[in-house]
Design a protein around this motif. Structure first.
Motif, PDB file in Angstrom:
ATOM      1  N   GLU A   1      -9.876   5.723  -4.706  1.00  0.00           N
ATOM      2  CA  GLU A   1     -11.400   5.768  -4.943  1.00  0.00           C
ATOM      3  C   GLU A   1     -11.069   7.056  -5.460  1.00  0.00           C
ATOM      4  O   GLU A   1      -9.574   8.107  -5.615  1.00  0.00           O
TER       5      GLU A   1
ATOM      6  N   THR B   1      -2.591   6.257   6.146  1.00  0.00           N
ATOM      7  CA  THR B   1      -3.820   5.421   4.636  1.00  0.00           C
ATOM      8  C   THR B   1      -2.646   5.947   4.146  1.00  0.00           C
ATOM      9  O   THR B   1      -1.120   6.457   3.891  1.00  0.00           O
ATOM     10  N   TYR B   2      -3.329   5.284   2.879  1.00  0.00           N
ATOM     11  CA  TYR B   2      -2.396   5.830   1.622  1.00  0.00           C
ATOM     12  C   TYR B   2      -2.247   7.365   1.556  1.00  0.00           C
ATOM     13  O   TYR B   2      -1.324   7.617   0.714  1.00  0.00           O
TER      14      TYR B   2
ATOM     15  N   GLN C   1      -4.105  14.865   9.466  1.00  0.00           N
ATOM     16  CA  GLN C   1      -4.497  15.457   7.443  1.00  0.00           C
ATOM     17  C   GLN C   1      -4.025  17.041   7.797  1.00  0.00           C
ATOM     18  O   GLN C   1      -3.042  17.421   6.826  1.00  0.00           O
TER      19      GLN C   1
ATOM     20  N   GLN D   1      -8.322   7.569   1.126  1.00  0.00           N
ATOM     21  CA  GLN D   1      -7.942   6.024   1.977  1.00  0.00           C
ATOM     22  C   GLN D   1      -7.835   5.038   1.213  1.00  0.00           C
ATOM     23  O   GLN D   1      -6.746   4.349   1.794  1.00  0.00           O
ATOM     24  N   ASN D   2      -8.234   5.014  -0.450  1.00  0.00           N
ATOM     25  CA  ASN D   2      -6.897   3.573  -0.623  1.00  0.00           C
ATOM     26  C   ASN D   2      -7.157   4.324  -2.178  1.00  0.00           C
ATOM     27  O   ASN D   2      -7.478   5.392  -2.534  1.00  0.00           O
TER      28      ASN D   2
ATOM     29  N   THR E   1      -7.245  11.921  12.947  1.00  0.00           N
ATOM     30  CA  THR E   1      -7.002  11.752  12.015  1.00  0.00           C
ATOM     31  C   THR E   1      -7.201  13.745  11.438  1.00  0.00           C
ATOM     32  O   THR E   1      -6.242  13.289  10.208  1.00  0.00           O
TER      33      THR E   1
ATOM     34  N   SER F   1      -1.901   9.328   3.199  1.00  0.00           N
ATOM     35  CA  SER F   1      -0.743   9.829   3.943  1.00  0.00           C
ATOM     36  C   SER F   1       0.702   9.522   3.352  1.00  0.00           C
ATOM     37  O   SER F   1       1.579  10.092   3.225  1.00  0.00           O
TER      38      SER F   1
ATOM     39  N   ASN G   1       0.909  -1.024   0.232  1.00  0.00           N
ATOM     40  CA  ASN G   1       0.054  -0.236   0.230  1.00  0.00           C
ATOM     41  C   ASN G   1       0.724   1.338   0.081  1.00  0.00           C
ATOM     42  O   ASN G   1       0.643   2.180  -0.692  1.00  0.00           O
TER      43      ASN G   1
END
Length: 2043
Positions: A1629, A1582-1583, A1545, A1625-1626, A1541, A1585, A1124
């Motif tokens: 998206e 996450t992806y 961000q 997130q992925n 979170t 980040s 990922n």
């Protein structure tokens, strides 16, 4: 008699191919009735052969013949006897009408298409209004706003358009092949432009200023009108006649039968640019306009009628166009002038003095409407124009190319339709392809072409048969083409055949656009007999000057005797400028051709008389008999023909009779094909032979002597002399015709004979006769043997002449001609003294001058040359007492001496030096033309005129400016004259040193406005590179010369192959130098982090107590997590690799695969990541983008074919990303339209997204209409109502919307802005399922499109339009305002979900009012000021509001903590209670705090992007630490996860902002933190980040540290979109933010890495530089300095004032960015080119300067400039090995290194001469090493040759030759440095003293040594008085008593006498003789010592006054006096006493 030389057979390769090539079957299939009749009637007619013969100069100066031969559909281009190119046009199905070479201009305005007047005015208005906005929107590196898709670009515009920015452009040679309906224009780069022709071409000629003159072929009815229709009536049926290939249309035939008086089109047209109109050439009355001067039109212009036929067009500088009028049967002489078309300018009234009588009596002409401009018609495609191919791809017209969509330019001719598109895109984009514009349809009707409706639709069939389906037509005619490409049937498409027939030929209101070329009629001449134009031959001859020439007309009428009519044309300037044409007597001859035979660059005429004899006609009609062989085999052995016959490769021409007539003579019938000195003779039997009649004199001295005599002798006498000289040289044996010595002796013998000077006769001894014959033998062995035998014989008293001194024509010169001949040859000798290469061979000239001077009784002139060349003094005695007119010589006190004159010119103003042209008394030019016999003297005198001091004294304060001014003017003049370093080296040392001193002045103080050539000339190649930086790096620019490449050797081919294999194995080479970060490992660390192609090795600690299955699952989860993270790398990798690679256009660009597997250690098992396939699509897209971005924007050779070549078989996401990457770097501008549409047709999402966005980025801001059409096909918003349904996904439509915004960025296009804004609130889309899922991303895209269109255009005030837009934006931001009214209007209003539209609308508002400072607009985005209001706004929108407010209030952004805190509401600031504490806040307040702080940091990052501001860096690092801790929280509660979170961000935003500020710097503190972030995993990571972290890392090392970010409006918008704070997130998206937008940061990239290169080696070097920066945009005086070491990042160019080199090791250079030239060069290359001083090493090799030549030399002997270098008492010499090391380290010149080694070896090559002692050889080696060290340390390596030349002259042991001339040069140098240098060439004290280039002590020593050494063969016993040996003393006494007789009586000691005279300054012979008589008379009347002392004083005073009078004779005014002595004079006291003693006592 002169005889022409046989060169061989006249058959050329093209003719042989034509004879061998069979016509064969038809090239087209049998598919129509016309071809049937044609083949039936064709029978076996041979194809027409056309050919042109020209010359092309090679680099060695030799001219070679170039021939173009065309027949059928073939063109053969041959050079000499080799075929160079062969072109076939079988695919076009048309025959070649004409082929020619044409010069077109390839730069500037010439490449721009014609623009109508309205377009020009509109364009000018837009430019004026938008210039400021454009500069704010786009940075200095963006030029996409000026590009247009599909616009024509020449071969040069794509590669080096900036270097050719002048409006005039540069001429480039092209090959133009005219077919029947089109013309192919081939460039040397291989490009092919297709120009469609509206009519057939009859002939073409070159235009002197560039372009081609085209003559339209006559139509059938016109031929009939002129009685030239050859068709026989009744030859067949009516149908067959109508289908005959000579008919253009059926309607034409019908109309021609009814009306023969139809008006015709103009006959002549001009095509001055491939992308321009065919413009008609007109005739008018023009005054002035001669030779580039402006002219004026005094009458109405009229087109050239169809009855005119061009017979001849002259080359420059003659402006003649000669035509023949069939109606009047007259030959018309025109001159062409260039008058720009100015429709609004009224005609000037004509000058009555220049008007003809008929013009005065003619009534005034009515005004005519001005011609209209129309669009061009062209097409350019790639062509295989390489040496390995002779076939060419068919250039079919492109229907999508806008350059093809136009109305026919001139309606006559074949109306061709382009191939019809096959897909829906083409039809939707342009449904009326090929139809004329509706506005011009009504007025473009003409005969032969019907009007086509604008609503027509085009279709095509698979077989390629073209049909036109017209909605308004009642019938259809099929377009029919005959196989030969003749004019065929047009498509008629009107309602009625009768109406169509009536219209045709009646409306011809549009004749075409007028060209700037206007023909002015000079004279008309009617031939005495009826003649056809094809039987008239016209040529120019006797082209002596640009203002005089002879026009020859030779009619060849078989029924009348042929005559040559000559007309002398001369340009007169009184009373007004006009040509005067006067006829000469005609000559009856069979043939006449012009050749260059007896004069350089002047054409003579060879005439073939009726009796078969030939003559050469020169100036004045004088004739020289010329013999031509009576058979082709006469005069040479045809070895070539015999060899060809034996090899069976000889081709027997069927039209040439076979050899079999024996050896009988054949009579010559005509002469053809003249080229330079070669021509072809055609015999009665049809055979032909190529001949050469080149009799020009090549020997330099003989040639210049003849040129000088052409001015001094009357024309008739010079003709006699020239004829005798040419005949004598021709009669020499073949082995002697190239011997310069023999050529000169022949010339001198002719001169002596014609002047009746005694010439020694050949010896009658048998041995001498035998040796003479042997020396003239063709066998070289015999000649060497004869020379050896003659060398062993005792020397005779007299020389034997090489040839018999007899005159072949018996003419002699007059007695009065002897003195002018003497003076002219004397001046030629003076000219030779100014050239080192020529003065060594001027001994024969001196002997001839001495003989003539003796003949005319001027012994003083004999004595003058005897003092310089004592070995060549005349042996004749002045026995003849004939009185000669010596008035020419009496004007001068002494023979003119060029060295004395130049020395005088350095100190005062002088008269011009005598020139042979001053002797010309006749008004006409001499027979050799406007030659310059003493060109070297002229050049040197012009230089010294600018070099010398003015006559008046100069104050010390003005001396520096005077020296700099004189130096600048001198060097500029030398460069303007085309002089180079070779010319300067050829000058004698004495003459060149003052020039070299001024060049040194220019080196230290160069002017800023000089050209590149001047900088190169003075040795400042760094400044030359500064002025044209784009040319020095690109070593592979294609030559503009259309010619063959150099044939490579076998070694070169092997090395190329090996290098190619190595390059392929290594991969693409990096495009940037790897010196940015030195030797540290930071780049390698980033490469490790960014690695995506190798399997990663993971060391995982297994959890304790876990089962094997749990361990496997754990390992798989870790691999999935790493995968990922790997999928997030490509976006950052694209930043890191941006623009760092160059591509090989022959290979497919490799897109590396992403490796998701991992090796688990220590088990070494490889696990593959479990990733859903859809999740890898967008990472693969990003990977393709990274691959495309890695290609450098400056990479050459990427064209449309290469892009298509990289298309995969099946479209995939990687290729779509690759297209986007190419678009972001601008390479998609080369993608052709017909290559782009097949990529869009499959509707592949990734490919469409990449192509649409890529095209929009490549043409950002251009407003291109074609791209707008393409984008409109992919978005529902721009489609009209009722259009077809779109098959485009939401992501494609979103990309199309943003692309629309990019195309119209900053344009304030309200129509596009309204469309985009209306799409922001769209909730549904018809016929599209799932649109609701992508509504947010679509809304964001529409808002971004609106913001880009209105970027920065909100304005300071709000208009009604802005108010309406703001109202709608407010709805999108805040949502619908509650309305209590429940009326119908409320019910119909669509609601807006501001949760979806808010983010984009907020950003759009910030874009619209970017940098406007509108507080009222910013308040619309106010952050809630209370906790209650805070609950009404989403926290993430607070980030966007803060950021957008900052964009609006741009100027208030400061990188301080105070400004960041000011963005927080007061209640949050009070709740914070300190910067680093957020504990105690409630959730809403903390979230608001994090988002507001993040938005403020992002604003700081964008404003200070790429600046590396220290304050911004430190504050952002602080927030990075705060947010890192907040994001690392471990709370697992719901609120804790929300806080974590939000902090993550915010951390992502701050990381990107920090990287923006430090972009391209590679700062280590940021790198350390990002490296830690790379390894973080866990909750909240996450992806998105990972993507943010890798983007920041890539931005920190943007382009491996060679790029940074800009702050233009477009850059801010692009970064705002790319860094939008929505990290997904992925990987799959796209619902909230389209991932493709992440790459728009590339639009903000600026290459601001300043690099320094050594201009000599082109290596990147470390260099200290000093920048002067502008701190404030408002205060111009706020300047600060910044010192950096390149390579380094620099500030934005709008803030930099100047960049200076701050190092003593390099020559000083300054880049002033206020200068457009410097700024343009720096913007283009970002490189400073520096030149290292010879005494230093670069900083990489010698960081501390310890290895400098000064430091190392100081430890030895240093540089002692007081030492004279040749004195025996020399200081210790420098060690040879150390000198070699210094030279190798400080100079890369192999010659200097080799010289150092030669002077260091134990057995030095320089000292091996057996005649030189060992001590002398050692001194020579020491001398060389010393001066070598001096020249290197003082950075004057060019002076090494001067030192060695002077030293060699002094060491010469010969007293003959140039020894005395060298001594005179040394005396000149001594005078210059002792008397002139300090006053006129050195600035006064106050600055750094500049030393002389040559040591003055060295000059004094060598001058003294050159005059004291004596090596005569006589007695060497020294005399007590004067140090003279007995022989020298005797000849001195004899000279003082006898005068000139001493030179003859004692030739053995003449050299010693000359040296004694030069050493003691003995005055001229006339003064010596006068003083001798005066001293004798005075001594006889009075005696005693007192009288002797008085005599000494009086003699010296008289000598000084005589010298002053002689030198003063050169002064411009007699009263002028110079404060500086010019040297010379000064009779030594000892020699004065010696002379008085001889005169008073000796007898």
């Amino acid at each position: 008699m002169l005889q022409a030389h046989v060169l061989g057979s006249a058959s050329t390769p093209g003719q042989l191919l034509y004879a061998r090539d069979d016509a064969g079957p038809s090239r087209e299939p049998f598919n129509n009735l016309a071809s049937f009749f044609q083949h039936e009637n064709q029978q076996s007619d041979a194809r027409t052969l056309g050919r042109t013969l020209t010359t092309q100069s090679r680099k060695d100066g030799v001219y070679e013949e170039e021939e173009l031969v065309w027949y059928g559909g073939t063109v053969v281009w041959s050079k000499g006897s080799e075929v160079f190119r062969r072109y076939t046009f079988e695919q076009e199905g048309e025959d070649v009408a004409r082929a020619t070479f044409v010069w077109f201009r390839n730069g500037g305005d010439g490449d721009k298409t014609t623009m109508s007047g309205g377009d020009k005015k509109r364009k000018g208005k837009e430019t004026t209004n938008d210039v400021t906005q454009s500069s704010d929107t786009f940075g200095p590196f963006h030029n996409s706003q000026t590009e247009h898709w599909g616009a024509p670009r020449t071969c040069s515009s794509s590669s080096s358009s900036s270097s050719r920015s002048s409006s005039a452009g540069k001429l480039e040679r092209t090959l133009v092949v005219f077919l029947q309906t089109r013309a192919h224009i081939y460039y040397s780069s291989g490009e092919d432009i297709i120009v469609h022709l509206p009519f057939a071409i009859d002939d073409s000629w070159l235009l002197p200023s560039g372009g081609v003159l085209i003559q339209r072929a006559l139509e059938k009815r016109e031929l009939r009108r002129f009685g030239k229709d050859k068709r026989k009536s009744g030859s067949g049926s009516l149908l067959r006649d109508m289908m005959d290939h000579t008919s253009m249309t059926i309607l034409d035939d019908l109309l021609d039968l009814e009306d023969e008086s139809t008006p015709s089109l103009p006959r002549l047209y001009a095509l001055e640019n491939p992308f321009d109109e065919l413009k008609m050439i007109v005739e008018g009355r023009v005054e002035e306009g001669f030779y580039q001067s402006p002219g004026r039109l005094t009458s109405q212009t009229t087109p050239i009628s169809a009855s005119s036929t061009i017979l001849h067009t002259s080359r420059a500088p003659y402006p003649f166009v000669i035509t023949y009028d069939r109606q009047s049967s007259e030959v018309i002489f025109y001159r062409w002038t260039r008058l720009p078309v100015l429709p609004d300018q009224p005609l000037l009234p004509p000058n009555p003095r220049t008007m003809r009588p008929e013009d005065i009596l003619r009534p005034p002409e009515p005004p005519q409407p001005a011609p209209r401009d129309s669009r061009p018609s062209l097409h350019r495609n790639a062509s295989s124009f390489g040496p390995a191919t002779d076939r060419r791809l068919s250039g079919a017209a492109d229907p999508m190319d806008r350059t093809q969509r136009r109305a026919p330019r001139i309606s006559r001719g074949l109306a061709q339709e382009p191939p019809v598109p096959t897909d829906e895109l083409h039809a939707a984009l342009d449904p009326a392809v090929g139809a004329p514009p509706a506005a011009t349809t009504a007025k473009r009707r003409s005969r032969g072409l019907s009007v086509i409706s604008a609503a027509a639709t085009v279709a095509s069939s698979a077989e390629g048969n073209r049909r036109a389906s017209l909605a308004a037509s009642s019938f259809m005619l099929q377009d029919m083409h005959d196989p030969q490409g003749k004019m065929a049937l047009h498509v008629a498409a009107e309602k009625d055949l009768r109406e169509t027939t009536m219209m045709m030929g009646l409306e011809r209101d549009e004749m075409g656009t007028r060209s700037d070329i206007v023909l002015d009629r000079i004279m008309t001449w009617k031939p005495p007999t009826p003649i056809e134009p094809e039987h008239l031959s016209i040529f120019l001859s006797d082209d002596l000057t640009p203002t005089t020439v002879t026009v020859n007309i030779h009619p060849r009428n078989p029924r009348y005797p042929a005559q040559l009519h000559s007309f002398h044309v001369q340009l007169k300037t009184s009373p007004y400028t006009h040509f005067v044409i006067s006829p000469s007597p005609s000559i009856e001859c069979l043939s006449a051709v012009p050749i260059i035979s007896t004069r350089d660059n002047v054409f003579d005429t060879i005439v073939l008389l009726r009796n078969g004899t030939t003559h050469l006609i020169t100036s004045g009609g004088r004739q020289i008999p010329l013999q031509i062989p009576q058979h082709k085999d006469e005069g040479h052995e045809d070895v070539t023909r015999k060899l060809a016959s034996s090899l069976r490769v000889a081709i027997e021409d069927q039209h040439v009779s076979q050899k079999g007539n024996g050896d009988r003579k054949s009579r010559i019938t005509k002469l053809v094909d003249p080229v330079e000195s070669r021509f072809t003779a055609v015999y009665e039997d049809g055979e032909s032979v190529r001949l050469s009649a080149d009799f020009t004199i090549r020997h330099h001295l003989t040639k210049h002597s003849m040129e000088a005599l052409s001015f001094s002798l009357p024309p008739q006498e010079f003709f006699y002399l020239k004829r005798e000289v040419l005949a004598a040289i021709y009669c020499l044996p073949a082995c002697q015709k190239n011997d310069e010595h023999i050529i000169w002796q022949t010339f001198a013998s002719v001169i002596r004979c014609m002047l009746h000077i005694r010439v020694e006769t050949p010896s009658t001894e048998p041995l001498e006769i035998l040796l003479d014959d042997a020396e003239n033998s063709m066998d070289p062995v015999t000649r060497r043997l004869a020379a050896r035998v003659r060398g062993g014989l005792p020397r005779k008293s007299g020389k034997v002449a090489p040839i018999a001194a007899r005159l072949r024509f018996g003419e002699s010169l007059r007695l009065d001609d002897a003195v002018p001949v003497l003076f002219a040859l004397h001046l030629v000798a003076q000219d030779c003294r100014l050239s080192s290469s020529h003065r060594r061979r001027m001994g024969g000239l001196v002997r001839l001058v001495s003989d003539i001077a003796t003949r005319v009784g001027r012994v003083d002139w004999v004595d003058y040359w005897a003092r310089l060349w004592p070995s060549e003094v005349s042996s004749l005695l002045p026995l003849d007492r004939t009185a000669y007119d010596t008035s020419i010589l009496d004007k001068y006190n002494a023979p003119p001496d060029i060295l004395v004159y130049l020395a005088r010119r350095l100190v005062t103003q002088t008269k011009p030096f005598p020139d042979p042209r001053d002797l010309s008394h006749h008004s006409q030019f001499p027979e050799l033309g406007a030659c310059s016999p003493c060109q070297q003297t002229k050049l040197v005198c012009e230089i010294y005129d600018r070099l010398g001091m003015p006559g008046h004294p100069i104050s010390p304060k003005d001396r520096a400016s005077s020296i700099a001014s004189r130096a600048s003017v001198t060097i500029q003049h030398m460069v303007a004259c085309g002089l180079d370093e070779e010319w300067l080296v050829d000058l004698p040392q004495g003459v060149s040193l003052p020039i070299l001193e001024m060049m040194r002045v220019c080196q230290y103080a160069p002017d800023r406005n000089w050209s590149t050539e001047i900088y190169d000339f003075i040795g400042r190649t760094d400044l030359a590179a500064q002025s044209c930086a784009e040319d020095i790096v690109s070593k592979d620019d294609p030559s503009l010369e259309l010619g063959p490449e150099k044939t490579p050797t076998v070694g070169e081919i092997m090395s190329t192959a090996e290098s190619g294999i190595a390059a392929k194995a290594k991969g693409s080479q990096p495009a940037l130098p790897h010196v940015r970060f030195g030797s540290d490992r930071r780049l390698q660390e980033v490469e490790r982090i960014m690695e995506t192609t190798r399997v990663r090795t993971l060391t995982i600690q297994e959890p304790k107590g876990a089962t094997e299955q749990d361990i496997v699952r754990y390992h798989q989860s870790v691999v999935n997590t790493i995968a990922n993270r790997t999928l997030s790398i490509p976006v950052g990798q694209g930043m890191f690799e941006f623009g760092t690679r160059s591509t090989n256009i022959t290979d497919v660009w490799d897109i590396p695969l992403i490796e998701l597997s991992a090796k688990i250690s220590p088990s070494n098992t490889i696990l593959k990541a479990e990733i859903v396939a859809d999740s890898a699509e967008w990472p693969c897209f990003h990977n393709g983008v990274a691959a495309g971005l890695s290609i450098s924007p400056d990479c050459k050779g990427i064209d449309s074919s290469w892009i298509v070549f990289n298309r995969p078989q099946v479209l995939n996401s990687e290729h779509g990303g690759f297209l986007l990457g190419l678009g972001l770097t601008g390479h998609l501008r080369s993608l052709m339209t017909y290559h782009a549409f097949p990529l869009m047709e499959p509707r592949h999402d990734f490919t469409s997204v990449g192509l649409l966005l890529g095209l929009a980025c490549s043409y950002a801001g251009s407003g291109d209409l074609l791209i707008t059409k393409v984008l409109s096909l992919h978005t529902h918003a721009l489609l009209p109502l009722g259009s077809m349904e779109l098959n485009a996904s939401p992501i494609i439509q979103s990309s199309a919307l943003v692309g629309l915004g990019l195309v119209y960025v900053g344009s304030r296009n309200l129509r596009m802005a309204e469309v985009a804004l209306n799409e922001v609130g769209r909730k549904e889309m018809a016929n599209m399922d799932g649109f609701t899922d992508y509504q947010e991303s679509y809304s964001f895209s529409a808002a971004m499109a609106f913001g880009l269109i209105m970027l920065g255009r909100g304005g300071k005030t709000t208009s009604e339009v802005d108010r309406r837009l703001l109202t709608q934006l407010r709805r999108c931001i805040l949502g619908d305002v509650p309305i209590l009214d429940t009326s119908k209007a409320r019910a119909t209003t669509a609601g807006i979900d501001n949760n979806l539209t808010g983010p984009g609308a907020i950003m759009a508002l910030g874009f619209m009012y970017l940098k406007s400072g509108r507080r009222d607009i910013a308040d619309m985005l106010e952050v809630p000021q209370t906790a209650f209001d805070l609950d009404q706004v989403r926290p993430d929108l607070l980030l966007l509001r803060t950021f957008s407010r900052a964009l609006i209030m741009w100027d208030e952004i400061t990188p301080t903590m105070g400004w960041i805190e000011d963005q927080l509401p007061p209640f949050i600031r009070s709740a914070q209670k300190g910067l680093k504490r957020t504990v105690g806040m409630d959730l809403a307040t903390e979230l608001a705090y994090l988002n507001v702080i993040s938005g403020a940091c992002l604003a700081i990052g964008l404003k200070y992007a790429g600046t590396a501001t220290e304050l911004a860096h430190s504050n952002l690092m602080t927030f990075f630490g705060v947010l890192s801790k907040a994001a690392a929280g471990s709370s697992m509660t719901y609120e804790g996860r929300i806080r974590r979170t939000a902090a993550r961000q915010g951390l992502n935003i701050v990381t990107i902002a920090l990287a923006c500020v430090m972009s391209g710097t590679g700062e280590l503190g940021v790198l350390r933190r990002l490296r830690v972030s790379h390894g973080q995993e866990g909750a909240g990571v996450t992806y998105g980040s990972h993507m943010a972290m890798h983007m920041a890392l890539g931005m920190l090392f943007l382009g491996r540290g060679h790029y940074t970010l800009g702050n233009s409006n477009l850059a801010i918008a692009a970064m705002s979109i790319a860094f939008f704070p929505r990290f997904l997130q992925n990987p799959a998206e796209n619902k909230a933010y389209p991932q493709a937008f992440r790459h728009l940061w590339a639009l903000a990239v600026e290459p601001r890495c300043l690099t320094a290169r050594d201009v000599d080696t082109l290596e990147t070097v470390y260099l200290p530089v000093k920048l002067r920066l502008r701190d404030s945009a408002t205060d111009a005086n706020a300047i600060r300095q910044q010192s950096l070491i390149s390579p380094t990042m620099i500030s934005s160019f709008d803030k930099i004032v100047s960049i200076e080199v701050d190092s003593p090791r390099y020559w000083p250079i300054t880049y002033d960015l206020s200068s457009p030239r410097d700024k343009a060069a720096l913007v283009k290359t970002r490189t400073i080119y520096v030149k290292r001083k010879a005494g230093f090493l670069n900083y990489n090799s010698d960081p501390k300067g310890n290895r400098s030549i000064f430091v190392r030399a100081g430890s030895m002997t240093g540089i002692d400039l007081h030492y004279d270098l040749i004195s025996p008492a020399a200081p210790p010499g420098v060690n040879g090995e150390e000198v070699i090391g210094l030279v190798e380290a400080h100079s890369g010149d192999a010659a200097l290194v080799g010289l150092a080694k030669l002077s260091t070896t134990k057995t030095s090559v320089l000292s091996t001469n057996v005649t030189v002692k060992n001590q002398t050889g050692s001194m020579t080696d020491t001398f060389i090493r010393t001066v070598l060290l001096e020249c290197l340390s003082l950075d004057k390596p060019g002076m090494l040759g001067v030192y060695l030349g002077i030293y060699a002259a002094v060491r010469s042991s010969s007293l003959n030759g140039t020894a005395l001339e060298d001594a005179a040069q040394l005396g000149y140098i001594k005078t210059f440095y002792s008397d002139i240098f300090e006053r006129g060439f050195v600035s006064p004290s106050g600055g750094e003293k500049r030393f002389a280039l040559i040591r003055p002590s060295f000059i004094s020593s060598v001058h003294r040594a050159s005059l004291t050494s004596s090596t005569t063969s006589s007695t060497t016993t020294s005399a007590a008085t004067g140090g003279l040996v007995d022989a020298e003393k005797n000849i001195v006494r004899r000279y003082l008593i006898e005068g000139v007789g001493a030179w003859i009586s004692d030739r053995g000691n003449a050299g010693a006498l000359a040296k004694w005279m030069m050493k003691n300054g003995l005055p001229a012979l006339p003064l010596v003789e006068a003083l001798r008589e005066k001293v004798r008379s005075t001594s006889a009347s009075a005696g005693g010592n007192e009288v002797g002392e008085v005599l000494e004083l009086r003699v010296r005073d008289t000598a000084d006054r005589y010298w002053g009078a002689m030198v003063g004779g050169y002064d411009a005014s007699p009263e002028s006096e110079s404060e500086v002595s010019s040297g010379g004079g000064g009779w030594k006291v000892e020699s004065v006493r010696e002379a008085i003693d001889v005169w008073t006592r000796g007898k």
